[in-house]
Design a protein around this motif. Structure first.
Motif, PDB file in Angstrom:
ATOM      1  N   PHE A   1       6.243   9.944  -8.102  1.00 41.06           N
ATOM      2  CA  PHE A   1       5.799  10.956  -9.069  1.00 41.06           C
ATOM      3  C   PHE A   1       4.465  10.541  -9.688  1.00 41.06           C
ATOM      4  N   GLY A   2       4.338   9.257 -10.021  1.00 36.88           N
ATOM      5  CA  GLY A   2       3.098   8.764 -10.600  1.00 36.88           C
ATOM      6  C   GLY A   2       1.918   8.954  -9.666  1.00 36.88           C
ATOM      7  N   ASP A   3       2.121   8.666  -8.383  1.00 32.28           N
ATOM      8  CA  ASP A   3       1.049   8.841  -7.384  1.00 32.28           C
ATOM      9  C   ASP A   3       0.608  10.299  -7.293  1.00 32.28           C
ATOM     10  N   ILE A   4       1.576  11.197  -7.298  1.00 29.96           N
ATOM     11  CA  ILE A   4       1.266  12.630  -7.164  1.00 29.96           C
ATOM     12  C   ILE A   4       0.600  13.163  -8.431  1.00 29.96           C
ATOM     13  N   LEU A   5       1.051  12.665  -9.586  1.00 31.17           N
ATOM     14  CA  LEU A   5       0.569  13.181 -10.864  1.00 31.17           C
ATOM     15  C   LEU A   5      -0.849  12.727 -11.221  1.00 31.17           C
ATOM     16  N   GLY A   6      -1.269  11.561 -10.704  1.00 30.70           N
ATOM     17  CA  GLY A   6      -2.551  10.989 -11.084  1.00 30.70           C
ATOM     18  C   GLY A   6      -3.720  11.967 -11.082  1.00 30.70           C
TER      19      GLY A   6
ATOM     20  N   THR B   1      10.808   7.125   0.630  1.00 32.01           N
ATOM     21  CA  THR B   1       9.951   6.208   1.389  1.00 32.01           C
ATOM     22  C   THR B   1       8.990   6.985   2.284  1.00 32.01           C
ATOM     23  N   GLY B   2       9.508   8.013   2.942  1.00 29.75           N
ATOM     24  CA  GLY B   2       8.666   8.847   3.796  1.00 29.75           C
ATOM     25  C   GLY B   2       7.566   9.544   2.995  1.00 29.75           C
ATOM     26  N   LEU B   3       7.912  10.044   1.816  1.00 29.53           N
ATOM     27  CA  LEU B   3       6.921  10.712   0.969  1.00 29.53           C
ATOM     28  C   LEU B   3       5.879   9.726   0.441  1.00 29.53           C
ATOM     29  N   LEU B   4       6.312   8.508   0.085  1.00 28.68           N
ATOM     30  CA  LEU B   4       5.365   7.484  -0.350  1.00 28.68           C
ATOM     31  C   LEU B   4       4.371   7.160   0.773  1.00 28.68           C
TER      32      LEU B   4
ATOM     33  N   GLY C   1       0.782  -1.231   0.000  1.00 27.97           N
ATOM     34  CA  GLY C   1       0.000   0.000   0.000  1.00 27.97           C
ATOM     35  C   GLY C   1       0.812   1.279   0.000  1.00 27.97           C
ATOM     36  N   LEU C   2       2.029   1.226  -0.555  1.00 31.27           N
ATOM     37  CA  LEU C   2       2.868   2.422  -0.598  1.00 31.27           C
ATOM     38  C   LEU C   2       2.941   3.051  -1.980  1.00 31.27           C
ATOM     39  N   THR C   3       2.134   2.550  -2.906  1.00 30.51           N
ATOM     40  CA  THR C   3       1.984   3.230  -4.197  1.00 30.51           C
ATOM     41  C   THR C   3       0.622   2.888  -4.783  1.00 30.51           C
ATOM     42  N   LYS C   4       0.082   3.811  -5.564  1.00 31.13           N
ATOM     43  CA  LYS C   4      -1.166   3.585  -6.285  1.00 31.13           C
ATOM     44  C   LYS C   4      -0.890   3.286  -7.752  1.00 31.13           C
ATOM     45  N   THR C   5       0.372   3.342  -8.157  1.00 35.96           N
ATOM     46  CA  THR C   5       0.739   3.283  -9.575  1.00 35.96           C
ATOM     47  C   THR C   5       1.192   1.885  -9.979  1.00 35.96           C
ATOM     48  N   LEU C   6       0.502   1.305 -10.955  1.00 37.26           N
ATOM     49  CA  LEU C   6       0.951   0.065 -11.578  1.00 37.26           C
ATOM     50  C   LEU C   6       1.525   0.437 -12.941  1.00 37.26           C
ATOM     51  N   ASN C   7       2.833   0.387 -13.049  1.00 38.05           N
ATOM     52  CA  ASN C   7       3.510   0.857 -14.251  1.00 38.05           C
ATOM     53  C   ASN C   7       3.551  -0.241 -15.312  1.00 38.05           C
ATOM     54  N   VAL C   8       2.744  -0.102 -16.351  1.00 40.80           N
ATOM     55  CA  VAL C   8       2.758  -1.071 -17.453  1.00 40.80           C
ATOM     56  C   VAL C   8       3.659  -0.601 -18.595  1.00 40.80           C
ATOM     57  N   ASP C   9       4.239   0.564 -18.454  1.00 38.04           N
ATOM     58  CA  ASP C   9       5.124   1.132 -19.479  1.00 38.04           C
ATOM     59  C   ASP C   9       6.536   0.577 -19.280  1.00 38.04           C
TER      60      ASP C   9
ATOM     61  N   VAL D   1       1.953  10.228   1.124  1.00 40.57           N
ATOM     62  CA  VAL D   1       0.998  10.364   0.020  1.00 40.57           C
ATOM     63  C   VAL D   1      -0.034   9.247   0.024  1.00 40.57           C
ATOM     64  N   ASN D   2       0.387   8.027   0.380  1.00 42.10           N
ATOM     65  CA  ASN D   2      -0.504   6.871   0.252  1.00 42.10           C
ATOM     66  C   ASN D   2      -1.145   6.403   1.552  1.00 42.10           C
ATOM     67  N   ARG D   3      -0.649   6.854   2.682  1.00 38.31           N
ATOM     68  CA  ARG D   3      -1.233   6.432   3.955  1.00 38.31           C
ATOM     69  C   ARG D   3      -1.842   7.591   4.741  1.00 38.31           C
TER      70      ARG D   3
END
Length: 448
Positions: free
Chosen positions: A159-164, A428-431, A113-121, A434-436
């Motif tokens: 960056f992906g989490d913030i940009l969404g 890690t702290g920023l993740l 649960g420390l990222t919302k981004t699933l990078n398929v690129d 942002v996510n918790r």
């Protein structure tokens, strides 16, 4: 296993991405027929998008290079462009490990649960491979290079989490984000500049988004006409004959029309998968979101991005001439400028004037950083047995000149593990924040 993964990646983005989208859709519970149609539509959209990008590159690249030759630039370091940089990155031992390492890190961060981004690129993981290869070039420490891969991957997912949410608001792409190593740093760079522009009298009140410009200037504010006129000026600066000027003008106008249409087609395929992803996550993890990490090429078609980027090409060439201490000869990556500024435009709300000003400042830093990085990239190129084509010093503006590259390579060179561990702890702290922490705060405000 590594060879099998590399062969899969070598199929190319127009094959790899539809396969991943199809498999991803099935996992999320999308009907096989719907998942197949979505995946195929995404593939077709990417074919169209790549064709338009090739049209832009094949038109803009020679014109920019003609300008360089016409202005008689004589600088010692040649910008070989991102395709060469990607080949160099994946050509090293550490670089070849970047893809499996990045995939494992991404999956683990989603699970905890420390990222919302699933990078398929997957192809664009070469950005991590690039930084990793340079870290090794300055330290000769394999373990430090691996650590850089892990931390860089975490950063790009942050960056992906913030940009969404911003991408959804500005571009209208729901549940899509861009964990893209070339584009995302520009977003961060633009944040303090936008704060500054908001406090400059006159500039803060200057509305220059494409819609406002079209209302104010009529036909000359139309995005297609703007592309045509910019191409006209670039053809003149390149010293083309009448036919060459006319062809370049029409092609740049065509790019302004065609690229948004190709992006719309691609998004048509992604929308059902995006909706399934959101439903899947909500059922199993209430309150959590999932963003699909895609190539930032989807954002390049915005009129503010294309208009600003075309104007920034001659500005970048001029900067290379007048900046004291710059050794970089802009060449291969001049046509990649849209990727450098595409997310800056989102920060500036599509304001073309701000994007050009911010992009100019950004290009100043890029030229200096890429000049500093050149010896290390040249060393990495030699390690990857890359053909330097007689050049004694090579660099790549679109990745070698970014502040993120300076952060990792400069940090590793000056402070070794201490720098990378410090960067890793901050990310890690920023993740976690942002996510918790932020979602809990939002939930409490909703309850109130």
């Amino acid at each position: 296993m590594l060879d099998l993964l590399q062969k899969f990646v070598d199929l190319g983005s127009i094959v790899v991405l539809p396969i991943l989208i199809f498999v991803f859709g099935l996992i999320l519970g999308t009907k096989p027929s719907k998942a197949f149609i979505s995946a195929l539509t995404v593939g077709v959209g990417f074919v169209g998008l790549n064709l338009v990008i090739d049209l832009l590159t094949n038109s803009l690249g020679p014109a920019a290079q003609a300008m360089v030759e016409r202005f008689g630039l004589n600088l010692t370091t040649i910008d070989v462009g991102w395709p060469a940089a990607a080949a160099i990155s994946y050509g090293t031992v550490l670089g070849s490990l970047a893809i499996p390492v990045a995939i494992v890190v991404n999956v683990l961060l989603i699970i905890v649960g420390l990222t919302k981004t699933l990078n398929v690129d997957i192809w664009n993981i070469w950005h991590a491979a690039f930084v990793t290869s340079l870290v090794y070039a300055v330290t000769n420490d394999f373990a430090m290079g691996m650590l850089a891969t892990v931390i860089y991957t975490m950063m790009i997912l942050l960056f992906g989490d913030i940009l969404g949410p911003i991408i959804n608001k500005f571009y209208g792409f729901p549940n899509i984000t861009f964990p893209h190593g070339t584009a995302a740093p520009g977003f961060v760079f633009a944040l303090p500049l936008n704060w500054l522009f908001d406090r400059i009298p006159g500039l803060k009140d200057w509305h220059a988004d494409p819609e406002t410009i079209q209302k104010r200037f009529g036909i000359f504010g139309d995005s297609t006409v703007m592309g045509f006129l910019i191409g006209l000026v670039m053809g003149i600066l390149a010293g083309y004959d009448v036919a060459g000027i006319g062809q370049l003008a029409v092609k740049t106008g065509a790019v302004m029309v065609l690229m948004p249409k190709m992006v719309a087609l691609l998004m048509e395929g992604l929308t059902p998968i995006s909706e399934s992803a959101n439903s899947f996550v909500q059922k199993r993890f209430p309150g959590r979101e999932l963003y699909i990490g895609m190539d930032a090429a989807l954002s390049v078609g915005h009129p503010a991005v294309l208009s600003s980027s075309l104007i920034l090409v001659p500005i970048t060439i001029l900067l290379a001439v007048i900046l004291p201490g710059n050794t970089t000869l802009p060449f291969g990556d001049l046509a990649t400028i849209p990727f450098l500024v595409c997310l800056m435009a989102a920060v500036f709300g599509g304001n073309i004037i701000r994007t050009i000003l911010g992009g100019t400042i950004y290009m100043v830093t890029i030229l200096y950083i890429t000049s500093w990085v050149a010896p290390f990239l040249t060393k990495a190129a030699q390690a990857a047995n890359f053909d330097l084509q007689g050049h004694s010093s090579v660099t790549a503006m679109a990745e070698g000149g970014l502040w993120t590259t300076l952060l990792y390579v400069g940090g590793a060179k000056l402070f070794g593990y201490f720098a990378l561990v410090g960067i890793g702890l901050i990310i890690t702290g920023l993740l976690f924040y942002v996510n918790r922490i932020l979602p809990k705060r939002a939930a409490k405000q909703t309850e109130v």
